[in-house]
Design a protein around this motif. Structure first.
Motif, PDB file in Angstrom:
ATOM      1  N   LYS A  11       0.833  -1.209   0.000  1.00 46.05           N
ATOM      2  CA  LYS A  11       0.000   0.000   0.000  1.00 46.05           C
ATOM      3  C   LYS A  11       0.869   1.260   0.000  1.00 46.05           C
ATOM      4  O   LYS A  11       0.550   2.234  -0.695  1.00 46.05           O
ATOM      5  N   ALA A  12       1.961   1.249   0.736  1.00 43.31           N
ATOM      6  CA  ALA A  12       2.870   2.404   0.751  1.00 43.31           C
ATOM      7  C   ALA A  12       3.484   2.613  -0.632  1.00 43.31           C
ATOM      8  O   ALA A  12       3.590   3.752  -1.116  1.00 43.31           O
ATOM      9  N   ALA A  13       3.867   1.525  -1.298  1.00 41.04           N
ATOM     10  CA  ALA A  13       4.440   1.634  -2.642  1.00 41.04           C
ATOM     11  C   ALA A  13       3.390   2.116  -3.643  1.00 41.04           C
ATOM     12  O   ALA A  13       3.684   2.918  -4.532  1.00 41.04           O
ATOM     13  N   GLN A  14       2.152   1.638  -3.500  1.00 39.88           N
ATOM     14  CA  GLN A  14       1.064   2.110  -4.379  1.00 39.88           C
ATOM     15  C   GLN A  14       0.870   3.613  -4.221  1.00 39.88           C
ATOM     16  O   GLN A  14       0.739   4.339  -5.205  1.00 39.88           O
ATOM     17  N   ALA A  15       0.839   4.072  -2.973  1.00 44.91           N
ATOM     18  CA  ALA A  15       0.655   5.505  -2.715  1.00 44.91           C
ATOM     19  C   ALA A  15       1.810   6.313  -3.304  1.00 44.91           C
ATOM     20  O   ALA A  15       1.598   7.384  -3.882  1.00 44.91           O
ATOM     21  N   GLU A  16       3.026   5.787  -3.194  1.00 37.17           N
ATOM     22  CA  GLU A  16       4.189   6.477  -3.774  1.00 37.17           C
ATOM     23  C   GLU A  16       4.055   6.559  -5.293  1.00 37.17           C
ATOM     24  O   GLU A  16       4.294   7.606  -5.896  1.00 37.17           O
ATOM     25  N   LEU A  17       3.660   5.458  -5.917  1.00 38.74           N
ATOM     26  CA  LEU A  17       3.513   5.433  -7.370  1.00 38.74           C
ATOM     27  C   LEU A  17       2.411   6.391  -7.828  1.00 38.74           C
ATOM     28  O   LEU A  17       2.594   7.129  -8.807  1.00 38.74           O
ATOM     29  N   ASN A  43      -4.895   4.187  -3.163  1.00 42.66           N
ATOM     30  CA  ASN A  43      -4.099   5.207  -2.480  1.00 42.66           C
ATOM     31  C   ASN A  43      -4.366   5.250  -0.973  1.00 42.66           C
ATOM     32  O   ASN A  43      -3.594   5.824  -0.228  1.00 42.66           O
ATOM     33  N   ASN A  44      -5.441   4.617  -0.510  1.00 40.16           N
ATOM     34  CA  ASN A  44      -5.853   4.657   0.893  1.00 40.16           C
ATOM     35  C   ASN A  44      -5.204   3.495   1.647  1.00 40.16           C
ATOM     36  O   ASN A  44      -5.504   2.330   1.391  1.00 40.16           O
ATOM     37  N   ALA A  45      -4.353   3.820   2.620  1.00 44.55           N
ATOM     38  CA  ALA A  45      -3.646   2.788   3.387  1.00 44.55           C
ATOM     39  C   ALA A  45      -4.594   1.896   4.179  1.00 44.55           C
ATOM     40  O   ALA A  45      -4.247   0.757   4.497  1.00 44.55           O
ATOM     41  N   ASP A  46      -5.787   2.389   4.492  1.00 45.58           N
ATOM     42  CA  ASP A  46      -6.747   1.607   5.286  1.00 45.58           C
ATOM     43  C   ASP A  46      -7.649   0.718   4.434  1.00 45.58           C
ATOM     44  O   ASP A  46      -8.436  -0.053   4.969  1.00 45.58           O
ATOM     45  N   ASP A  47      -7.559   0.843   3.119  1.00 42.06           N
ATOM     46  CA  ASP A  47      -8.378   0.028   2.216  1.00 42.06           C
ATOM     47  C   ASP A  47      -7.505  -1.093   1.657  1.00 42.06           C
ATOM     48  O   ASP A  47      -6.416  -0.831   1.141  1.00 42.06           O
TER      49      ASP A  47
END
Length: 162
Positions: A11-17, A43-47
């Protein structure tokens, strides 16, 4: 790495991308057929929603970033090699090898010149010592380059074309 930690890393890598793509709106523009709400979930770390492989490939290509691929590799105990870094490492080890050989030749030549008449003068001893010191420094640099290769898991010194 446990499942929760893996999901958090992805999820962190997705948000970075997504951030590198210009945020949610930039990713929507890049992907064209993927909706804002879907990208928002990525983009949501909680999803727990994960990006599709197609979206990952397209966003990495558009941004020039391999952050998702690197995260996936990292979770499996691997890491990506940067072609430019590998090429630089290849040039470094080859040039260090060549320098060490040249310095060894200079030491041999200095010794041969000094020993030719059967005597070694103080001046000749100083010349040999300088050549030996140069070789010692050259070998230390060569060993550093080799240690870098060992630490990175190896290096291909023959190009396979690409």
């Amino acid at each position: 790495m446990n499942l929760i930690a893996r999901l958090a890393r992805i999820k962190a890598a997705q948000a970075e991308l997504i951030s590198r793509a210009g945020g949610i709106d930039g990713a929507v523009a890049t992907l064209e057929t993927t909706g804002r709400s879907t990208i928002g979930r990525w983009n949501n770390a909680d999803d727990p929603t994960l990006m599709s492989l197609d979206a990952l490939i397209r966003l990495e290509a558009a941004t020039g970033s391999s952050c998702m691929t690197a995260a996936l590799a990292e979770m499996n105990g691997r890491r990506l090699a940067d072609r430019d870094a590998e090429a630089a490492q290849q040039v470094s080890v080859m040039s260090r090898h060549a320098e060490a050989i040249l310095q060894a030749g200079e030491l041999m030549a200095a010794g041969a010149a000094a020993f030719a008449d059967g005597k070694v003068s103080p001046n000749e001893a100083a010349v040999i010592d300088r050549a030996a010191a140069q070789l010692e420094r050259g070998l230390a640099e060569y060993r550093k380059a080799l240690a870098g290769i060992r630490a990175s898991g190896g290096l291909s010194v023959v190009s396979g074309g690409n």
